[in-house]
Design a protein around this motif. Structure first.
Motif, mmCIF file in Angstrom:
data_model
loop_
_atom_site.group_PDB
_atom_site.id
_atom_site.type_symbol
_atom_site.label_atom_id
_atom_site.label_comp_id
_atom_site.label_asym_id
_atom_site.label_seq_id
_atom_site.Cartn_x
_atom_site.Cartn_y
_atom_site.Cartn_z
ATOM 1 N N UNK A 188 0.852 -1.173 0.000
ATOM 2 C CA UNK A 188 0.000 0.000 0.000
ATOM 3 C C UNK A 188 0.889 1.224 0.000
ATOM 4 N N UNK A 189 0.352 2.330 -0.534
ATOM 5 C CA UNK A 189 1.103 3.576 -0.553
ATOM 6 C C UNK A 189 0.489 4.497 0.482
ATOM 7 N N UNK A 190 1.180 4.708 1.579
ATOM 8 C CA UNK A 190 0.674 5.548 2.672
ATOM 9 C C UNK A 190 -0.765 5.182 3.046
ATOM 10 N N UNK A 191 -1.020 3.886 3.175
ATOM 11 C CA UNK A 191 -2.338 3.458 3.604
ATOM 12 C C UNK A 191 -3.340 3.290 2.477
ATOM 13 N N UNK A 192 -3.003 3.745 1.267
ATOM 14 C CA UNK A 192 -3.913 3.590 0.123
ATOM 15 C C UNK A 192 -3.511 2.338 -0.638
ATOM 16 N N UNK A 193 -4.435 1.363 -0.725
ATOM 17 C CA UNK A 193 -4.031 0.090 -1.311
ATOM 18 C C UNK A 193 -4.695 -0.178 -2.657
ATOM 19 N N UNK A 194 -5.272 0.845 -3.283
ATOM 20 C CA UNK A 194 -5.977 0.622 -4.549
ATOM 21 C C UNK A 194 -5.046 0.316 -5.711
ATOM 22 N N UNK A 195 -3.782 0.638 -5.552
ATOM 23 C CA UNK A 195 -2.834 0.418 -6.642
ATOM 24 C C UNK A 195 -1.842 -0.684 -6.316
#
Lengths: 350, 121
Positions: A188-195
């Motif tokens: 995840x990128x800084x808590x964002x895991x959509x990518x």
């Protein structure tokens, strides 16, 4: 461990793997030659390319193999015949060994080395040996010069390739290609895991250096000094004819495909899509269809990357030998060393 | 046999299949293709002119220094890879250690650069 390693005896597993490996070598080679070398290059040059064999020339590849099978196999009188005949095989073996390390799905892999990255880099340099053998044994001045140039170039560009991969290894903390793929899709990128977290985002410098080195390792056009046709005829391949020449040709494009596969494994998330799209929490949660879908996803990424390699090949003029060496030693090696240190600092800080 | 060794056995099988495939196709070609060697055909190709001298002519091997440098940096890579996988454990200590190591190597590259051996003359 569901698909390949299930209840099959060892010989059946090996047979499956070997068949899969053959497909994984020949399919990318065929795709690249037909899609890019025949069709894309033709369209870029305002012509149609092969149109006769099959619809839109799609059976041209088979026609070509049939044609090459019928050509006389000439070994020059003065050549070191045994080495001369062996050289294309060495290059082809190198390609097959290289594909053995690529993971195609959660369970669909050939080998699962803990030191996969290391193995990949080691095996890819075997082809240099084959090229030197071909250049030296031909007893031809063009071949000799081409072989020596190729050796110099492959040595020079091997370094940036090795060094650019280290960034990925630092970030992943492992050399196992399967774990590298899973980390990218699970991340995840800084808590964002959509990518997920494809290493392309953090290692774009490494990716760029890697792709340039791959271009040079494949001796594709901006770096095709070893086979420069206007001065060395065909470099180390000058004396080859018939099917042995075709083996060199197949190996060249198969290696382009395999390197694209490896680049997508290292930087683009390999066989996976971000796991969060499907609600998979960890490796064990991955659905079994990924073993079928994974190879398709990976091949899609491979086609895009090899398309870029071929696009560059068709668009750029050839570099001079001294420019080529200077670029490797004075630009790519320092850049990748700095990239390693920056990656390491960021890894320790975060 | 352990999984570890089996993985390497798979690699051997891959090498074998490459050789088998190539030999198979070369075998088919050997049946299909003509074989009529003539003296002209077997001559070394030199753009259509009769070849001058021996094929293994003297040529200047320019990348002797490059080969030396390559060995230096390749050995470096051998040291960096294990360190890279364990960086999380080593933390700041490992970072400084490797910083010194890479710096010394960069000094070597700069030295070669200043000596002018990175030019392909």
């Amino acid at each position: 461990m569901s698909l390949l390693a299930a209840d099959l005896p060892y010989w059946a597993q090996s047979l499956l793997r070997v068949l899969g490996g053959t497909v994984a070598v020949l399919l990318p080679a065929g795709t690249i030659v037909y899609l890019f070398l025949f069709k894309m290059m033709s369209f870029m040059q305002s012509r149609l390319g092969p149109m006769e064999a099959g619809p839109y020339g799609s059976l041209q590849l088979f026609a070509e193999v049939g044609k090459w099978l019928q050509k006389e196999d000439i070994a020059p009188e003065n050549a070191d015949t045994r080495v001369f005949r062996m050289a294309p095989l060495v290059v082809l073996v190198s390609t097959f060994l290289l594909v053995a390390v690529v993971p195609f799905g959660p369970d669909a892999y050939f080998t699962d080395f803990d030191a996969g990255v290391f193995y990949m880099l080691a095996v890819s340099s075997i082809s240099t040996l084959g090229i030197l053998m071909a250049g030296w044994s031909s007893a031809n001045k063009y071949s000799l010069l081409g072989g020596l140039r190729a050796a110099g170039q492959l040595i020079a560009y091997e370094l940036p390739m090795v060094l650019s991969v280290i960034g990925v290894v630092i970030q992943a903390g492992t050399m196992n290609l399967q774990s590298i793929v899973i980390q990218q899709n699970d991340g995840e990128i800084f808590g964002f895991d959509g990518l997920g977290n494809p290493f392309l985002l953090t290692q774009f410098v490494g990716f760029l250096v890697f792709m340039i080195s791959v271009q040079a390792e494949l001796t594709q056009t901006p770096f095709d000094m070893p086979i420069a046709e206007s001065e060395l005829v065909s470099g180390y391949m000058t004396e080859y004819s018939g099917f042995r020449f075709l083996i060199f040709f197949i190996a060249e494009f198969a290696t382009a495909g395999v390197f694209s596969l490896i680049a997508s494994v290292l930087f683009l998330g390999g066989w996976g899509l971000p796991f969060s799209w499907f609600g998979w929490e960890s490796v064990d949660g991955i659905d079994n269809w990924m073993n079928v879908g994974g190879p398709l996803i990976l091949v899609t990424k491979m086609v895009v990357l090899s398309g870029i390699i071929m696009w560059v090949r068709f668009s750029f003029p050839r570099m001079r030998e001294d420019q080529l060496q200077r670029f490797a030693w004075k630009v790519l090696v320092p850049i990748s060393l700095v990239n390693i240190m920056i990656t390491a600092i960021l890894k320790v800080v975060f | 046999m352990s999984d570890f060794l089996r993985d390497y056995l798979t690699v051997v099988w891959f090498a074998v299949i490459a050789l088998v495939l190539a030999s198979l196709l070369l075998g088919i070609a050997a049946v299909v293709r003509p074989n009529k060697p003539t003296a002209q055909k077997l001559m070394a190709y030199e753009s259509g002119v009769n070849p001058v001298g021996d094929g293994w002519s003297q040529s200047q091997v320019r990348y002797y220094i490059f080969a030396l440098l390559f060995v230096v940096f390749d050995v470096e890579a051998v040291f960096i890879f294990p360190w890279a996988t364990q960086l999380e454990r080593y933390g700041t200590f490992g970072l400084i250690e490797m910083g010194i190591f890479v710096f010394v190597l960069l000094l070597g590259l700069v030295y070669a650069w200043r000596k002018g051996v990175l030019r392909w003359v």
